[in-house]
Design a protein around this motif. Structure first.
Motif, PDB file in Angstrom:
ATOM      1  N   UNK A  26      -6.897  30.543  37.222  1.00  0.00           N
ATOM      2  CA  UNK A  26      -8.178  30.970  36.816  1.00  0.00           C
ATOM      3  C   UNK A  26      -8.322  32.408  36.821  1.00  0.00           C
ATOM      4  N   UNK A  27      -7.475  33.073  37.745  1.00  0.00           N
ATOM      5  CA  UNK A  27      -7.949  34.494  37.894  1.00  0.00           C
ATOM      6  C   UNK A  27      -7.245  35.204  36.415  1.00  0.00           C
ATOM      7  N   UNK A  28      -6.093  34.430  35.975  1.00  0.00           N
ATOM      8  CA  UNK A  28      -5.434  34.997  34.989  1.00  0.00           C
ATOM      9  C   UNK A  28      -6.166  34.780  33.716  1.00  0.00           C
ATOM     10  N   UNK A  29      -6.884  33.633  33.569  1.00  0.00           N
ATOM     11  CA  UNK A  29      -7.922  33.349  32.454  1.00  0.00           C
ATOM     12  C   UNK A  29      -8.908  34.438  32.688  1.00  0.00           C
ATOM     13  N   UNK A  30      -9.422  34.827  33.865  1.00  0.00           N
ATOM     14  CA  UNK A  30     -10.773  35.773  33.687  1.00  0.00           C
ATOM     15  C   UNK A  30     -10.129  37.159  33.421  1.00  0.00           C
ATOM     16  N   UNK A  31      -8.739  37.638  33.843  1.00  0.00           N
ATOM     17  CA  UNK A  31      -8.258  38.932  33.359  1.00  0.00           C
ATOM     18  C   UNK A  31      -8.030  38.862  32.119  1.00  0.00           C
ATOM     19  N   UNK A  43      -5.587  46.606  35.191  1.00  0.00           N
ATOM     20  CA  UNK A  43      -4.807  46.001  34.509  1.00  0.00           C
ATOM     21  C   UNK A  43      -3.320  45.574  35.360  1.00  0.00           C
ATOM     22  N   UNK A  44      -3.165  46.171  36.562  1.00  0.00           N
ATOM     23  CA  UNK A  44      -1.852  45.905  37.142  1.00  0.00           C
ATOM     24  C   UNK A  44      -2.230  44.430  37.844  1.00  0.00           C
ATOM     25  N   UNK A  45      -3.348  44.039  38.029  1.00  0.00           N
ATOM     26  CA  UNK A  45      -3.423  42.627  38.498  1.00  0.00           C
ATOM     27  C   UNK A  45      -2.721  41.491  37.735  1.00  0.00           C
ATOM     28  N   UNK A  49      -0.623  38.657  39.685  1.00  0.00           N
ATOM     29  CA  UNK A  49      -1.007  37.351  39.438  1.00  0.00           C
ATOM     30  C   UNK A  49      -0.028  36.568  38.713  1.00  0.00           C
ATOM     31  N   UNK A  50       0.777  37.012  38.033  1.00  0.00           N
ATOM     32  CA  UNK A  50       1.930  36.365  37.385  1.00  0.00           C
ATOM     33  C   UNK A  50       3.068  36.108  38.285  1.00  0.00           C
ATOM     34  N   UNK A  51       3.469  37.176  39.124  1.00  0.00           N
ATOM     35  CA  UNK A  51       4.277  36.851  40.111  1.00  0.00           C
ATOM     36  C   UNK A  51       3.841  35.934  41.202  1.00  0.00           C
ATOM     37  N   UNK A  52       2.689  36.225  41.534  1.00  0.00           N
ATOM     38  CA  UNK A  52       2.255  35.116  42.681  1.00  0.00           C
ATOM     39  C   UNK A  52       2.281  33.657  42.065  1.00  0.00           C
ATOM     40  N   UNK A  53       1.830  33.619  40.741  1.00  0.00           N
ATOM     41  CA  UNK A  53       1.944  31.947  40.209  1.00  0.00           C
ATOM     42  C   UNK A  53       3.585  31.551  40.173  1.00  0.00           C
ATOM     43  N   UNK A  54       4.388  32.473  39.751  1.00  0.00           N
ATOM     44  CA  UNK A  54       5.838  32.123  39.877  1.00  0.00           C
ATOM     45  C   UNK A  54       6.228  31.705  41.317  1.00  0.00           C
ATOM     46  N   UNK A  55       5.988  32.531  42.103  1.00  0.00           N
ATOM     47  CA  UNK A  55       6.313  32.224  43.625  1.00  0.00           C
ATOM     48  C   UNK A  55       5.782  30.625  43.737  1.00  0.00           C
TER      49      UNK A  55
END
Length: 70
Positions: A26-31, A43-45, A49-55
């Motif tokens: 959801x956060x990635x969608x919002x970004x 923009x660094x978020x 977020x992608x790294x956290x999702x990958x983990x």
């Protein structure tokens, strides 16, 4: 916001991992929406977020494979 390590993610329960996966997606969608409307301030978020999702997805897959193999 400090980037969580993979060991932090491994300490979560399966339900918590599922909830966090939904939250990060959801956060990635919002970004992406903020970027499209030119309101993105941090923009660094995206990378965080992608790294956290990958983990989260990695730990989820590990647990699924370990239950199938058992």
């Amino acid at each position: 916001m400090a980037r969580p390590t993979i060991t932090d993610v491994r300490s979560l329960s399966d339900a918590q991992i599922g909830e966090q996966i939904d939250g990060v997606r959801r956060e990635l969608f919002d970004l992406r929406f903020q970027q499209a409307t030119r309101r993105l301030e941090h923009p660094h978020r995206f990378k965080e977020a992608r790294i956290k999702l990958a983990h989260l997805l990695t730990v989820q897959q590990e647990r699924q494979r370990s239950t199938v193999a058992s």
